[in-house]
Enzyme design. Sequence first.
Site, PDB file in Angstrom:
ATOM      1  N   LYS A  90     -65.723  52.268  28.393  1.00  0.00           N
ATOM      2  CA  LYS A  90     -65.875  52.312  26.934  1.00  0.00           C
ATOM      3  C   LYS A  90     -65.691  53.738  26.441  1.00  0.00           C
ATOM      4  O   LYS A  90     -66.192  54.686  27.071  1.00  0.00           O
ATOM      5  CB  LYS A  90     -67.264  51.783  26.561  1.00  0.00           C
ATOM      6  N   SER A 165     -70.458  45.963  20.190  1.00  0.00           N
ATOM      7  CA  SER A 165     -69.461  46.991  19.965  1.00  0.00           C
ATOM      8  C   SER A 165     -68.536  47.236  21.158  1.00  0.00           C
ATOM      9  O   SER A 165     -67.503  47.883  20.986  1.00  0.00           O
ATOM     10  CB  SER A 165     -70.159  48.303  19.607  1.00  0.00           C
ATOM     11  N   SER A 189     -74.562  44.939  22.525  1.00  0.00           N
ATOM     12  CA  SER A 189     -73.138  45.294  22.568  1.00  0.00           C
ATOM     13  C   SER A 189     -72.420  45.075  23.884  1.00  0.00           C
ATOM     14  O   SER A 189     -71.205  45.207  23.929  1.00  0.00           O
ATOM     15  CB  SER A 189     -72.956  46.754  22.157  1.00  0.00           C
TER      16      SER A 189
END
Length: 516
Positions: A90, A165, A189
């Site tokens: 990420k 997210s 997330s």
Amino acid sequence: MTDPTTLSAVDQVAALRAGDLDAAGLFAAYRERAAADDTNSFTWLADGPDDAAAAVPDGARARSVDGPEPTFDVPADDALSVRGLPVAVKDLFCVTGVPTASCSELLRGYRPPHTATAVARLQAGGATVLGKTNQDEFAMGSSNENSAFGAVLNPWDRTRVPGGSSGGSAAAVAAGLAPVALGTDTGGSVRQPAALCGVVGLKPTYGSVSRFGMIAFASSLDQAGVLARDVRDAALVLAHLTGAADPRDSTSIGWQGDALGLPSADRLDGLRIGVPTDLLGEGIDPGVRASFDAALRTAEELGASIVEITLPHARHALAAYYVIAPAEASSNLARFDGVRYGNRAAADDLVSLYTRTRHDGFGPEVRRRIMLGTFALSAGYYDAYYGRAQQVRTKVVEDFATAHEQVDLIATPTSPTVAWGLGERTDDPWAMYRADVMTLPQSLAGVPAISIPCGLDDGLPVGLQLSGPAFGEPRILDAAHALERAIGFDGTPPRSGRTGEGGAGGADATSGGGAA
Ligand code: GLN
């Protein structure tokens, strides 16, 4: 041999160890798939496993900003090796020299001088960084639409969101562009995008994985986690993320649970699974509910008992989270003023330098959170909002402790709905925030939780969430593994083009879901 990207990560590293697969070839296979990606999952791709920034051939080389270079304990068990495994990361994880922006305009082009401990631990075990994945800006969001790098498309249906997210990480794993990916979970997330993309998402116990080098959103909640195609792959990565406490993260407490290995359970005899009736009221799609109920029946067939429980304060978790997380964010993001990090707006004086930099650099959702958080922390309102939210948090922690006197694990759907259409909720923050209603209680309590696919609703994946007490990961992984096998979910999105030629569906175009 068969296309190595169709193998699980556990099987890939076994093939690498046996010499049936070579690391450069495996990396290149994923690199090629990721470069042809049409879901916008990646923000940056490494050139190869030897890309100076991506590979650490001689063990740990994570540079700290100050002090000596740390070394990391690597699992000794060969079965837990990650040597040669490409990992997608990420965007908010700092990697030395690699663009790291937390998908914010403010940090576009920033190249940090240090590597996040979570990434460095995997590198110390011989894994390589395949690329950085798209996410909501500063991890604020549930749909990946708040990214300065554009929305991510759900591989199951490219007109829908992947969740957020960690949307890029989930979509990349679902589309077979990476064997495993790192995400972060502050309020859901990792788990929620995993559910919406039909993959496994694991959020470990708060404090068990160092936050060093993760660009902070809400520090008392942020936790690194794993997105993977199956539960064993998630366990493999977890074994590397955890270990000794990290002196560079004061909230890191080191692994205190039973030894982590690859789960092999195929029964759930004697396991007591609690279902919190107070969280399962309105707002859950009937198709999601049906898949969830079917998963509970499967658990019973495997020998588990299902027990109704209550988490009386969990329904207030949403309100408490949306005070606590913005409050912490408003403080964490104060450092982005254009002076030390990221992009700086042209200005004649210092105050306009701050305001213009922040105005141009932050997207609307981040600005909304900063304003909410600043308000909640301001004199005169602090007790009414922040203080009260912290009291609720304590009650939620107590709810979980009480529940676990009665049950081993707690099950809910991960998300009340399947993936929704791109743009459908962007004008309605409240509808967006409600997506987190079943993942936030565990975040406030700091307990570990996993989401595994449990079926399809209308052709879209449904996630089952299992949580347990702190350091209960081994039991969660065992139960999730047994359930995963019994459910038999086919994680191949119908249009993923996993055959690689031309990216058009290929042999998997007709595959459907397991328990739906
Ligand atoms: N969707 C939640 C939020 O917007 C959770 C985000 C997260 O876990 N990083 O805050």
